[in-house]
Motif scaffolding. Structure first.
Motif, PDB file in Angstrom:
ATOM      1  N   LEU A 173       2.236   0.723   6.109  1.00 10.46           N
ATOM      2  CA  LEU A 173       1.107   1.239   5.326  1.00 10.46           C
ATOM      3  C   LEU A 173      -0.224   0.750   5.874  1.00 10.46           C
ATOM      4  N   THR A 174      -0.278  -0.515   6.270  1.00 15.71           N
ATOM      5  CA  THR A 174      -1.516  -1.047   6.843  1.00 15.71           C
ATOM      6  C   THR A 174      -1.888  -0.291   8.106  1.00 15.71           C
ATOM      7  N   THR A 409      -7.602  -0.497   3.135  1.00 16.41           N
ATOM      8  CA  THR A 409      -6.726  -1.243   4.037  1.00 16.41           C
ATOM      9  C   THR A 409      -6.681  -2.716   3.641  1.00 16.41           C
ATOM     10  N   VAL A 412      -4.373  -3.127   0.455  1.00 12.25           N
ATOM     11  CA  VAL A 412      -2.942  -2.947   0.716  1.00 12.25           C
ATOM     12  C   VAL A 412      -2.404  -4.060   1.612  1.00 12.25           C
ATOM     13  N   GLU A 416       1.308  -6.185   1.709  1.00  9.51           N
ATOM     14  CA  GLU A 416       2.271  -5.829   2.743  1.00  9.51           C
ATOM     15  C   GLU A 416       2.502  -6.966   3.737  1.00  9.51           C
ATOM     16  N   TYR A 421       5.026  -8.157  -3.499  1.00  3.74           N
ATOM     17  CA  TYR A 421       4.565  -6.944  -4.173  1.00  3.74           C
ATOM     18  C   TYR A 421       4.421  -7.202  -5.669  1.00  3.74           C
TER      19      TYR A 421
END
Length: 461
Positions: A173-174, A409, A412, A416, A421
């Motif tokens: 995701l990053t 960014t 998140v 990550e 989480y």
């Protein structure tokens, strides 16, 4: 249903772009995984080398001569391949926006060799920036080799860059968000699908390669989070969340001020090093290389990209103490303050001189050091010790946002990279990141990678 010729052409183009994205991702997975494994060995080697030299100081002159010669070699290499200069992220962003070309495999090989040399020589050199550049260069090469349009080539550059960052951090995701929010600055369906395909392909290859490597070296863990010493699950009820929210806002304000100082320091260093024209500019590399030798004699945590430093600053939710130190006995808070100063100085010099090495993780390490120093102060004032990791990572996200201007960014990334989480922490992190972003806007700082990109294409930035 019969498609019109135009729709059929667009569908075929989309499918071929997906195929080329998968190919790009696989290539990035191979190159960047091997590069990061070599970087990890280089980190261990350089720390051990400097430790031996510290015990035998009569070798220091030999070390300085070696660093000086290496600086001339690296400076000469980037003189002939200028796209390999610096961290690699600014020029990759420029290529993704259509402002320039990276130079394909020539640039990738130069960055691979020069940045790896910087790691083995003990510089504050991260792997993530070069990983982004190598991913973008592979995407560009795929586009040109397969005779894609300029627009498709730009998409492949951004996709390759996403895959490079995702492989370096093991953070899909990053990597995906960074390419959209920072590199390309716009989200189109073609970009999102292409980047996602590249990231999936690259991480699959990364997992396979690291699993094979782990058979020979059990210390290599295929799917571990980038930073495993942080526990962000300490929040309990609503009152804890509100308390951390207040602490986070204060943390963000301090992080934003440190980010502004870093921004202006990089600008000043870039101007200062730009005036050095020894050996046609290659001589400007001597300062950061020799500085690395001096700082390595003070503490090993001023060396390497910063993964080891960030791991040492984690406390597993207050269960352990921060494990940073200088080469001479000193109180913990003093050691953290000195390391913050040295990491700040080394990273600013590297970025100002354009040393081909990553600055992404060194910037995160600066944020982590600032957060650790603040967490120690808060703990002294009565904050629960189990919140220390939270303060550190909020500072990291806020500092990153203030410098890079990529708030999504930054938000998140906290979850990550640590593998924690805990979405109860989402409100404090998001509020802190927003605060840091607004303060940076009030202080009129620009995204640091845009400023550095102007050194490559000044007329278009």
């Amino acid at each position: 249903m019969i498609l019109s010729p135009e729709k059929r052409r667009r569908a075929e183009n989309g499918l071929s772009l997906v195929l080329f994205s998968l190919i790009t991702g696989a290539a990035v997975g191979v190159v960047v995984t091997l590069y990061n494994v070599l970087v990890s060995y280089g980190d261990e080697y350089s720390v051990a080398l400097y430790g031996e030299i510290f015990l035998r100081p009569y070798f220091i002159p030999l070390l300085l001569v070696g660093l000086l010669l290496a600086s001339i070699v690296v400076g000469t290499a980037v003189r002939f391949v200028p796209m390999a200069r610096g961290s690699g992220i600014p020029q990759t962003e420029g290529a993704a926006r259509g402002l320039m070309r990276l130079g394909g495999l020539r640039t990738m090989c130069t960055m691979f060799a020069c940045s790896l040399a910087a790691v083995f020589l003990g510089m504050s050199a991260g792997a993530e920036g070069p990983s982004v550049l190598m991913g973008g260069a592979l995407g560009e090469s795929t586009g040109r080799l397969c005779k894609r349009t300029r627009e498709d080539e730009r998409v492949l550059v951004a996709s390759g860059a996403s895959a490079g960052l995702a492989v370096a951090f093991n953070a899909p995701l990053t990597g995906l968000l960074f390419s959209v929010e920072e590199a390309n600055r716009k989200a189109t369906p073609a970009l999102l699908v292409s980047a996602l395909c590249s990231v999936i392909s690259a991480l699959a290859v990364r997992g396979g390669l690291r699993a094979l490597i782990s058979l020979a070296d059990p210390g290599v863990i295929p799917f571990a989070p980038a930073f495993s010493s942080y526990d962000l699950t300490a929040l309990g009820d609503f009152s804890d969340i509100m308390a951390v929210l207040g602490i986070g806002l204060l943390t963000a304000a301090i992080a934003a001020l440190l980010g502004a100082a870093f921004y202006h320091a990089v600008l000043g260093a870039r101007t200062l090093f730009g005036r050095i024209d020894i050996i046609h500019g290659a001589g400007r590399m001597a300062v950061p290389f020799l500085l690395a030798g001096a700082l390595g004699m003070i503490t090993p945590f001023a060396m390497t990209g910063g993964h080891g430093l960030m791991e040492a600053l984690g406390t597993q939710g207050g269960q352990t103490e921060m494990a940073v130190s200088l080469r001479v006995a000193s109180p913990l808070m003093t050691a953290v303050a000195v390391i913050l100063l040295l990491k700040f100085l080394a990273t600013v010099c590297n970025m100002g001189a354009g040393v081909p090495c990553g600055a992404f993780v060194p910037m995160l390490a600066i944020g982590a050091s600032g957060g650790a120093l603040l967490a120690l102060a808060f703990a002294y004032a009565g904050m629960p010790a189990e919140w220390s990791d939270i303060v550190v990572m909020i500072f990291v996200a806020a500092f990153f946002t203030a410098v890079v201007k990529a708030p999504v960014t930054g938000t998140v990334m906290v979850f990550e990279l640590t593998g924690s989480y805990n979405f109860a922490l989402l409100l404090p992190v998001a509020a802190a990141v927003t605060t840091a972003y607004l303060i940076s806007v009030l202080l009129r700082t620009r995204p640091i990678y845009d400023v550095l990109l102007a050194g490559f294409v000044p007329a278009k930035i």
